[in-house]
Scaffold this active site. Structure first.
Site, PDB file in Angstrom:
ATOM      1  N   LYS A  73       0.795  -1.572  -0.051  1.00 21.43           N
ATOM      2  CA  LYS A  73      -0.043   0.138  -0.091  1.00 21.43           C
ATOM      3  C   LYS A  73       0.664   1.321  -0.411  1.00 21.43           C
ATOM      4  O   LYS A  73       0.909   2.099  -0.556  1.00 21.43           O
ATOM      5  CB  LYS A  73      -0.600  -0.289   1.414  1.00 21.43           C
ATOM      6  CG  LYS A  73      -2.348  -0.969   1.098  1.00 21.43           C
ATOM      7  CD  LYS A  73      -3.397  -1.410   2.059  1.00 21.43           C
ATOM      8  CE  LYS A  73      -4.157  -2.069   2.081  1.00 21.43           C
ATOM      9  NZ  LYS A  73      -5.363  -2.097   3.061  1.00 21.43           N
ATOM     10  N   LYS A  85      -6.523 -11.167  -6.345  1.00 19.61           N
ATOM     11  CA  LYS A  85      -6.810 -11.876  -5.304  1.00 19.61           C
ATOM     12  C   LYS A  85      -8.823 -11.062  -5.256  1.00 19.61           C
ATOM     13  O   LYS A  85      -8.538 -10.044  -5.478  1.00 19.61           O
ATOM     14  CB  LYS A  85      -6.859 -11.785  -3.965  1.00 19.61           C
ATOM     15  CG  LYS A  85      -8.063 -12.358  -2.472  1.00 19.61           C
ATOM     16  CD  LYS A  85      -7.402 -12.053  -1.487  1.00 19.61           C
ATOM     17  CE  LYS A  85      -8.532 -12.683  -0.291  1.00 19.61           C
ATOM     18  NZ  LYS A  85      -7.812 -12.483   0.601  1.00 19.61           N
ATOM     19  N   LYS A 114     -12.893  -6.825  -2.163  1.00 17.21           N
ATOM     20  CA  LYS A 114     -14.095  -6.249  -1.538  1.00 17.21           C
ATOM     21  C   LYS A 114     -14.310  -4.695  -1.818  1.00 17.21           C
ATOM     22  O   LYS A 114     -15.250  -4.256  -1.853  1.00 17.21           O
ATOM     23  CB  LYS A 114     -14.921  -6.954  -0.349  1.00 17.21           C
ATOM     24  CG  LYS A 114     -13.830  -5.980   1.060  1.00 17.21           C
ATOM     25  CD  LYS A 114     -14.544  -7.155   2.244  1.00 17.21           C
ATOM     26  CE  LYS A 114     -13.801  -7.135   3.374  1.00 17.21           C
ATOM     27  NZ  LYS A 114     -13.600  -5.413   3.983  1.00 17.21           N
TER      28      LYS A 114
END
Length: 330
Positions: free
Chosen positions: A114, A197, A200
């Site tokens: 990140k 992956k 959400k």
């Protein structure tokens, strides 16, 4: 006194819970309710590591609680609660921060990824320190087992390191937890990019099937899922898209991938995806229906979560008090 081994796990109330969260986590949790003493948390403090709209966060917390319950988690057989309503999580995090090492946290892959994308200067301290909060979540309940996917193994290893370090410094205090290895479906990949992956928080709705998607949306997303070159329906390294779809099919139905390969031998991608869509609709539709019913009564959901938090506070108190006393704060 309950002599069963304790299990702790949780999901962040951010983004849209999807088929990967269901087959990789929640479905497994439902299956182990009788065998273990389970603590299933909505980890809302973790959600704050990136900016959140307060109103949306409150809505998502209720949504995750509704999905937990609609999927078959029973508050009579497990403890379901909001992390932020058990202040011991934050308090133990500070105690563990004082034995955690900067170098350990700076090596965490998720933080490095990140920070590389968004820049270290703009990353919050919370994002950096998130693994210590995760360690506190687990160690507070002296959990023996933690269901983890591949992306959380490094964080669990840090939890084990901190437990051992605390025990060595201050005397035996925490259980050193073990990973509970998840079965098929532990790692579900994006429908439109099988090298990523399923997320959400993805800005691409076509990349995931949300648990609350209506049946027609589920069918459309699976119909449009990318496939590999060729027509053979087999799980192979050079066929990541079909491998991912086979894994989802297997995780939902309980069939093995080889059984599915045999079932679809000589048949086309279109027929396979049509069948998979119906399997997913059949699994998710009753969960969606029940979750939407529960969301119509937010007061009842809040009561259930508060009752769970009260049970969690009692369970967490001994470990926190022991840690405080051993560090000289008793």
């Amino acid at each position: 006194m309950d002599q069963r081994q304790r299990v702790f796990s949780g999901i962040q109330p951010s983004g849209n819970l999807h088929i990967g969260n269901y087959v990789g986590a929640i479905k497994n949790w439902v299956a182990i309710q009788e065998r273990y003493e389970n603590y299933f948390c909505i980890v809302d403090l973790h959600a704050l590591t990136v900016p959140q709209d307060p109103k949306e966060l409150r809505r998502k917390i209720r949504e995750v609680a509704a999905i937990y319950l609609a999927s078959g988690l029973d508050p009579q057989r497990c403890v379901i609660f909001r992390q932020s309503h058990v202040s011991a999580h934050a308090e133990l995090t500070w105690l563990l921060n004082c034995i955690a090492r900067f170098g350990e946290l700076s090596r965490m892959t998720q933080f490095k990824d990140k920070a590389r994308k968004e820049g270290t200067e703009s990353a919050s301290v919370g994002l950096f320190d998130y693994p210590v909060l995760m360690a506190s979540d687990i160690l507070l309940y002296n959990a023996h087992l933690v269901p983890v996917g591949d992306d959380q193994r490094q964080h669990l290893e840090l939890t084990r390191t901190l437990a051992r370090r605390f025990n060595n410094l201050y005397g035996e205090t925490f259980v050193v937890p073990e990973a509970m290895i998840l079965k098929t479906g532990a790692r579900v990949m994006a429908l439109d990019a099988p090298n990523e992956k399923m997320s959400k928080s993805s800005p691409r709705p076509a990349s995931y099937v949300a648990i609350l998607d209506d049946p027609d949306t589920v069918r459309r997303k699976i119909r449009r899922a990318v496939t590999d070159s060729g027509t053979e329906i087999v799980a192979r390294e050079d066929k990541p898209a079909i491998t991912n779809l086979l894994d989802i099919y297997a995780a939902i139905t309980g069939k093995t991938v080889p059984e599915l390969e045999e079932q679809y031998r000589g048949r086309g991608y279109g027929e396979f995806k049509k069948d998979l869509a119906e399997v997913v609709v059949e699994a998710l539709a009753p969960i969606r229906e029940r979750a939407l019913e529960l969301l119509e009564n937010p007061g009842e959901l809040e009561e259930l979560l508060e009752a769970g938090a009260e049970r969690a506070r009692k369970a967490a108190a001994p470990a926190l008090h022991a840690a405080r006393a051993k560090m000289g704060l008793g």
